[in-house]
Design an enzyme around this catalytic site. Structure first.
Site, short mmCIF file in Angstrom:
data_model
loop_
_atom_site.label_atom_id
_atom_site.label_comp_id
_atom_site.label_asym_id
_atom_site.label_seq_id
_atom_site.Cartn_x
_atom_site.Cartn_y
_atom_site.Cartn_z
N VAL A 8 -134.52 13.51 6.92
CA VAL A 8 -135.34 13.36 5.71
C VAL A 8 -134.62 12.56 4.64
CG1 VAL A 8 -136.78 15.40 5.98
CG2 VAL A 8 -134.55 15.60 4.88
N GLY A 9 -133.34 12.24 4.89
CA GLY A 9 -132.67 11.46 3.85
C GLY A 9 -131.29 11.08 4.28
N THR A 12 -124.57 8.33 0.82
CA THR A 12 -123.33 7.63 1.18
C THR A 12 -122.49 8.49 2.12
OG1 THR A 12 -122.53 8.56 -0.87
CG2 THR A 12 -123.02 6.19 -0.87
N TYR A 13 -122.53 9.81 1.86
CA TYR A 13 -121.58 10.59 2.66
C TYR A 13 -122.26 11.62 3.53
CZ TYR A 13 -121.97 14.72 -0.35
OH TYR A 13 -122.43 15.83 -1.00
N ALA A 14 -123.61 11.62 3.55
CA ALA A 14 -124.25 12.65 4.38
C ALA A 14 -125.64 12.21 4.82
CB ALA A 14 -124.36 13.94 3.58
N VAL A 15 -126.09 12.83 5.91
CA VAL A 15 -127.46 12.64 6.38
C VAL A 15 -128.13 14.00 6.28
CG1 VAL A 15 -128.91 11.95 8.33
CG2 VAL A 15 -126.65 10.91 7.99
N VAL A 16 -129.35 14.05 5.78
CA VAL A 16 -130.03 15.33 5.60
C VAL A 16 -131.18 15.45 6.61
CG1 VAL A 16 -131.26 16.85 4.00
CG2 VAL A 16 -129.46 15.33 3.15
N LYS A 31 -127.36 19.44 5.91
CA LYS A 31 -126.69 18.25 5.35
C LYS A 31 -125.47 17.98 6.24
CE LYS A 31 -125.89 16.53 0.65
NZ LYS A 31 -125.84 16.90 -0.78
N ASP A 124 -123.91 15.51 -12.62
CA ASP A 124 -124.88 14.55 -12.08
C ASP A 124 -126.30 15.10 -12.17
OD1 ASP A 124 -125.40 12.66 -8.99
OD2 ASP A 124 -125.76 12.17 -11.12
#
Lengths: 298, 369, 47
Positions: A8-9, A12-16, A31, A124
């Site tokens: 779903v997303g 830079t440092y992860a795929v969800v 994640k 953030d």
């Protein structure tokens, strides 16, 4: 214990991924931290996310349900939160009321307050890091930039917070900032919920200062002692702070208490900016309309 | 603190901790024995009786106690290397903490402590926002990038992914302030400053002991403080958590500090106000007609009384302190037990460590034996 | 515990470590506040 269904997303440092917990078929988000990308071993954002989510447990902070290693990848199992505030603000077909906004702001402030009372700075906060559960509950997410409140002589980087939500002290390059940077972000988000367009959309860091001070006035030594010692202060264009009427024209149909709260959160001098406790205890949350019940919000 | 991962995952009773270490050791012993047996089987007739005897006498799995000695020896190295790298006190403290926790979960017979020292310090730097790139870290530590990163994941996993530590240094700063407040005008500030520095060093030593698993950070701080100056800290704790009468009896003369005096004055004022209010309430109800005009007059009066009692009670809470839910003697017991545990920490000699390390080495490389 | 087991009383603290930061312009401009530091260390002491 878990299945990964669809991606779903990707950051830079992860795929969800969207997934399911096998034991009770509960929907989850996984994640997966990319490990190959970071030449220095485990990515700092992953370290921060793990470190702080392990300590924070609150209805308005995303819950870390589990962590596991698989195929040499670090996987964070998070509660499934299908939407976020950015989607809602942008989707003009979604009509929301003053009571809805009050509810979202209340939940956001409660989540941020929980971070602050655990001495964690989020750094953030922005609409798409305020996720929304199927029951309409707002949850603060993405602790990849979070850090503990520093020891007094520690030096912090000012290169944090997504530009449009970045506090003036950060724009000036401050190195000893406090919880106030998160409160500023929430103030800008509040304005954006009311306007339904970004409130201070700078094109770049210099323009961000220009946009911020044109909208809210250029700070002076009078209202922010020592502000002139920041190197970039001298090149500033001087703008007068907006009058109360000007603000009222900008945010039509909001109450005086709402304006007071926003001014408290968008106070230029971080030393005087309202804390999350002052925000939560403000008149705005005590006057009608009452905050909507999150489950009833469209 | 009870919500913290440190409390939830890393606090044990003495017995529980011992069981944990025995369990970790046992798992590794089984692995080593199987490995040795496999080695012997593979040798078949190639191995002579005398060789077999030698193997059985040298390649002996470590006991839990030997493991603990080796871990303590290398934990000291973590501290020394951290200092050598000029790392901040809290980063060194986190390195020590990570290293000791890792060897609660894993055995030195499975993961050579030499190989974890640098990885632990490197991860501690990241966790404490004191990031050093792996290349420059490897250079400073005279190690290699691969060696440092080899077990980073394993370390994080064995730490149960808990990276936030509450060390006793901040409580030391807190008590440093609160002692000044409670004993205002009664303590020599220069002396306090010296005491503060000494206690910081002692706290780092305390982190090398099992006190970190059995006591909370503030209790460790108070144990270190009381070790430094028992009279001062005992008086402070009596004032802070003792019952008012105790304070007077124990110390003969109650320490009346400005803070206390002001608070006492406030207390008097509160009492006066409450009395005044209740009196006015009474007058008002008389003035405004008969009590029956005011339904629940009884209740209201009562309300006023209970309110007054409450107020008085509140006023009774000894000044300069808030609601006290800590029993002083129980706390003192904890602190003294903690102090004993820290003091009983034994240093492992290099000689001892070498012998144990050799034993472990032979278990890892039976062919060398 | 709702009751904090301490009250912050800066006038009673002689804290060289922090005191001089109060007048340090860089700290002041950043929003640094000593009561935040006191609150932090006192919370850690009494939690």
């Amino acid at each position: 214990s878990y299945s990964k269904e669809n991606k779903v997303g990707e950051g830079t440092y992860a795929v969800v991924y969207l997934g399911t917990r096998q034991s009770d078929s509960k929907k989850i988000a996984i994640k997966e931290i990319k490990t190959s990308e970071f030449k220095d071993g485990l990515d700092m954002s992953a370290i921060r996310e793990v470190k702080y989510l392990q300590e924070l447990e609150h209805p308005n902070v995303i819950r870390l349900m589990d962590i596991f290693m698989a195929y040499n990848n670090l996987n964070l199992v998070l509660e499934f939160l299908p939407s976020d505030l950015e989607v809602v603000i942008k989707d003009k077909s979604v009509l929301f009321t003053q009571a809805d906004i009050k509810s979202w702001l209340l939940m956001t402030l409660r989540g941020v307050h929980h971070c602050h009372r655990n001495f964690v700075l989020h750094r953030d906060l922005k609409p798409n890091n305020l996720l929304i559960s199927p029951e309409g509950i707002i949850k603060v997410a993405d602790f990849g930039l979070a850090r503990a409140v520093p020891n007094p002589r520690e030096i912090l980087t000012s290169n944090v917070v997504t530009r449009w939500y970045r506090a003036p002290e950060l724009l000036f390059g401050a190195k000893h900032y406090t919880y106030a940077v998160d409160v500023w972000s929430v103030g800008v988000i509040f304005a954006e919920m009311l306007l339904r367009v970004p409130y201070l959309p700078g094109k770049d860091d210099v323009d961000q200062m220009e946009v911020t001070f044109r909208a809210l006035g250029t700070p002076t030594e009078k209202d922010w002692p020592s502000v002139s010692m920041f190197p970039s202060y001298n090149k500033l264009q001087i703008y007068p702070p907006p009058s109360r009427d000007e603000l009222r024209n900008r945010f039509i149909a909001v109450s005086s208490s709402a304006l007071n709260l926003m001014c408290g959160m968008l106070e230029m001098n971080p030393g005087n900016r309202w804390s999350t406790v002052q925000c939560l205890e403000s008149a705005y949350f005590k006057e009608l309309p009452s905050p909507s019940n999150p489950a009833d919000i469209n | 603190y009870r919500h913290s991962s440190q409390y939830r995952h890393w606090s044990y009773t003495v017995g529980h901790l011992r069981e944990k270490r025995i369990e970790t050791n046992l798992k590794a012993v089984k692995l080593i024995q199987a490995k040795l047996q496999k080695f012997i089987d593979e040798q078949g007739d190639n191995i002579s009786q005398s060789e077999l005897q030698t193997l059985k006498s040298k390649a002996v799995p470590l006991t839990m106690e030997e493991e603990l000695k080796l871990v303590n020896f290398y934990t000291k190295k973590v501290q020394v290397i951290g200092k050598h790298l000029n790392l901040p006190t809290e980063v060194i403290a986190t390195s020590i903490t990570f290293f000791r926790r890792f060897y609660l979960e894993e055995s030195v017979m499975k993961y050579d402590p030499k190989e974890l020292v640098h990885t632990t310090i490197f991860l501690a730097c990241k966790a404490e926002n004191y990031f050093i790139g792996v290349d420059s870290f490897a250079k400073k530590a005279k190690s290699t990038k691969d060696e440092i990163l080899k077990y980073e994941f394993k370390l994080l996993e064995s730490l149960k992914f808990t990276l936030l530590n509450h060390h006793p240094y901040k409580p030391l700063h807190g008590f440093f302030l609160d002692i000044q407040q409670m004993l205002y005008g009664k303590v020599d500030l220069k002396y306090m400053g010296k005491m503060y520095d000494k206690c910081r060093r002692k706290i780092t030593e305390a982190l090398l002991t099992d006190a970190v698993y059995h006591f909370t950070p503030p209790q460790i701080t108070l144990a270190v403080l009381i070790d430094e100056d028992e009279l001062l800290v005992t008086r402070y704790l009596q004032m802070k958590f003792g019952k008012p009468e105790e304070t007077v009896e124990e110390t003969g003369t109650e320490i009346v500090t400005p803070a206390k005096e002001n608070a006492q004055k406030e207390k008097q004022e509160v009492k006066q106000e409450v009395k005044q209010e209740v009196k006015q309430e009474g007058e008002k109800s008389e003035q405004n007609g008969k009590p029956e005009d005011h339904p629940n007059t009884e209740k209201e009066e009562e309300g006023a009384e209970t309110k007054q009692e409450e107020e008085e009670e509140e006023a009774e809470v000894p000044d300069g302190k808030d609601e006290n839910t800590i029993e002083l003697d129980k706390l003192m017991e904890q602190i003294m037990a903690c102090k004993e545990m820290i003091a009983s920490m034994s240093v492992v000699s290099t000689q001892d460590a070498k012998l144990i390390y050799a034993k472990n080495y032979y278990c890892q490389y039976p062919d060398i034996v | 515990d709702v009751e904090k087991r301490y009250s912050i009383n800066p006038d009673h603290y002689n804290d060289p470590f922090i005191k001089d930061l109060e007048s340090n312009r860089e700290y002041l401009a950043s929003g640094f506040r000593t009561d935040y530091v006191y609150d932090r260390v006192l919370t850690e002491a009494f939690m």
